[in-house]
Scaffold this motif. Structure first.
Motif, short mmCIF file in Angstrom:
data_model
loop_
_atom_site.label_atom_id
_atom_site.label_comp_id
_atom_site.label_asym_id
_atom_site.label_seq_id
_atom_site.Cartn_x
_atom_site.Cartn_y
_atom_site.Cartn_z
N PRO A 98 0.82 -1.22 0.00
CA PRO A 98 0.00 0.00 0.00
C PRO A 98 0.85 1.26 0.00
CG PRO A 98 -0.06 -1.08 2.15
CD PRO A 98 0.66 -2.01 1.23
N ALA A 99 0.26 2.35 -0.47
CA ALA A 99 0.93 3.65 -0.48
C ALA A 99 0.80 4.28 0.91
CB ALA A 99 0.29 4.56 -1.53
N LYS A 100 1.89 4.73 1.46
CA LYS A 100 1.90 5.27 2.82
C LYS A 100 1.01 6.51 2.93
CE LYS A 100 6.50 3.55 4.04
NZ LYS A 100 7.88 3.91 4.49
N GLY A 101 0.22 6.53 3.98
CA GLY A 101 -0.58 7.70 4.31
C GLY A 101 -1.85 7.87 3.51
N LEU A 102 -2.17 6.90 2.62
CA LEU A 102 -3.36 7.01 1.79
C LEU A 102 -4.35 5.89 2.13
CD1 LEU A 102 -1.78 7.79 -1.70
CD2 LEU A 102 -2.40 9.38 0.13
N TYR A 103 -5.56 6.01 1.61
CA TYR A 103 -6.52 4.92 1.69
C TYR A 103 -6.20 3.96 0.55
CZ TYR A 103 -10.91 2.39 2.27
OH TYR A 103 -11.85 1.40 2.49
N ASN A 104 -5.94 2.70 0.87
CA ASN A 104 -5.46 1.74 -0.11
C ASN A 104 -6.45 0.60 -0.33
OD1 ASN A 104 -2.32 2.21 -0.80
ND2 ASN A 104 -2.75 2.91 1.30
N ILE A 105 -6.73 0.34 -1.60
CA ILE A 105 -7.61 -0.74 -2.02
C ILE A 105 -6.75 -1.83 -2.67
CG2 ILE A 105 -9.60 -1.37 -3.46
CD1 ILE A 105 -10.33 1.67 -3.38
N CYS A 106 -6.99 -3.07 -2.32
CA CYS A 106 -6.19 -4.21 -2.77
C CYS A 106 -6.93 -4.98 -3.86
CB CYS A 106 -5.91 -5.11 -1.57
SG CYS A 106 -4.78 -6.48 -1.89
N TYR A 107 -6.34 -5.05 -5.04
CA TYR A 107 -6.96 -5.73 -6.17
C TYR A 107 -6.71 -7.24 -6.11
CZ TYR A 107 -7.69 -7.46 -10.88
OH TYR A 107 -8.12 -8.20 -11.94
N VAL A 108 -7.79 -8.03 -6.21
CA VAL A 108 -7.70 -9.49 -6.25
C VAL A 108 -8.58 -10.00 -7.39
CG1 VAL A 108 -8.21 -11.63 -5.01
CG2 VAL A 108 -7.26 -9.67 -3.77
N ASN A 109 -8.03 -10.84 -8.25
CA ASN A 109 -8.79 -11.47 -9.32
C ASN A 109 -9.53 -12.66 -8.70
OD1 ASN A 109 -9.82 -12.28 -11.77
ND2 ASN A 109 -7.84 -12.69 -12.72
N ALA A 110 -10.80 -12.51 -8.39
CA ALA A 110 -11.50 -13.45 -7.53
C ALA A 110 -12.35 -14.49 -8.24
CB ALA A 110 -12.40 -12.68 -6.54
N PHE A 111 -12.72 -14.24 -9.50
CA PHE A 111 -13.63 -15.14 -10.21
C PHE A 111 -12.95 -15.85 -11.38
CE2 PHE A 111 -16.44 -12.60 -7.75
CZ PHE A 111 -17.65 -13.28 -7.65
#
Length: 280
Positions: A74-87
């Motif tokens: 994640p990027a420090k100090g930011l709101y971080n979303i984690c991408y996962v290929n789930a399907f």
């Protein structure tokens, strides 16, 4: 890592409206209570956003929310979303490609595993409860990685696989919702918010499915013009990613409410050939 922009099928699976309704009503009261609004932090609304699933780089000045692949930090100090290929799997030869999955967990036909031709990805077979449990167990391992690295949320890609012609109707909206509830429950248990990726057809069911906010690609495309439908379902808890100037123009109609960005199709890192990033 390539872009996960999806070519939308021109013919929505027959009976989708019925399947959607059945998927919603099939959720028991107990499941709905279990999926009550979790105590997780959602992305700040209308915040400057950058889509970095093609490779991490220093976010542009002012950016507050970033989405990155599970393999990155994640990027420090930011709101971080984690991408996962789930399907779907990754491409053959990649980490988590079809070679890393039990053959019976890949959707198959007489020719072998069913492949999404746009991205050369095998499609995971979520058509039975037992298979969904086994697949979720592996995908939950990636969600665990997101949590341990310090991400705030998870982006579960290819929720809309059931709409693709290539699956031949074998995967339904009901299958997709039953499966994503397993993943969203696990994500919430790890303190992660869970995004609904695309799949406007099921946006009205997002609360029952444990999906907290929307990440939509190409909702502003003149062929679709779907951004307003995400706003109707999720309020301002929406992030829009466009790949054309026309798409950006249409998405920016909602630019005072949602986070909107235009990226290049391959989502390459800054300073790479072909890099594009524009905002409203």
């Amino acid at each position: 890592m390539r872009s996960h922009r999806r070519s939308r099928t021109t013919a929505i699976v027959a009976g989708l409206a019925v399947a959607t309704a059945l998927g919603a009503t099939a959720v028991s009261l107990g499941s709905i209570r279990a999926q009550a609004t979790p105590t997780v932090a959602l992305p700040p609304v209308h915040a400057p956003f950058d889509y970095q699933i093609g490779g991490a780089y220093t976010p542009p000045a002012g950016v507050k929310v970033v989405s990155r692949d599970v393999k990155d930090s994640p990027a420090k100090g930011l709101y971080n979303i984690c991408y996962v290929n789930a399907f779907q799997t990754q491409e053959k030869g990649d980490a988590d490609g079809p070679q890393d999955w039990a053959p019976d967990l890949l959707l198959s036909n007489s020719k072998g595993p069913v492949i999404d031709p746009d991205w050369n990805e095998a499609i995971l077979d979520i058509t039975t409860g037992a298979k969904r449990q086994r697949i979720a167990a592996k995908i939950n391992g990636f969600i665990d990685q997101c949590a341990s690295k310090g991400f705030n949320a998870v982006e579960l890609d290819n929720y809309d696989t059931f709409t693709r012609d290539v699956v031949g109707g074998k995967i339904t909206a009901s299958h997709a919702q039953s499966y994503i509830r397993l993943l969203s429950q696990h994500g919430h248990s790890k303190g992660l918010a869970v995004a609904q990726k695309n799949t406007v057809e099921l946006a009205a069911n997002h609360a029952a499915n444990g999906l907290d906010f929307a990440i939509a690609e190409e909702c502003g495309d003149p062929k679709w013009k779907e951004c307003g439908k995400y706003i109707s379902a999720f309020g301002n808890n929406a992030i829009f990613i466009e790949y054309t100037s026309a798409g950006l123009k249409n998405a920016c109609v909602y630019g005072a409410q949602a986070s909107v960005v235009r990226r290049d199709v391959e989502v390459v890192p800054a300073h790479s050939s072909g890099y594009v990033r524009k905002t409203c």
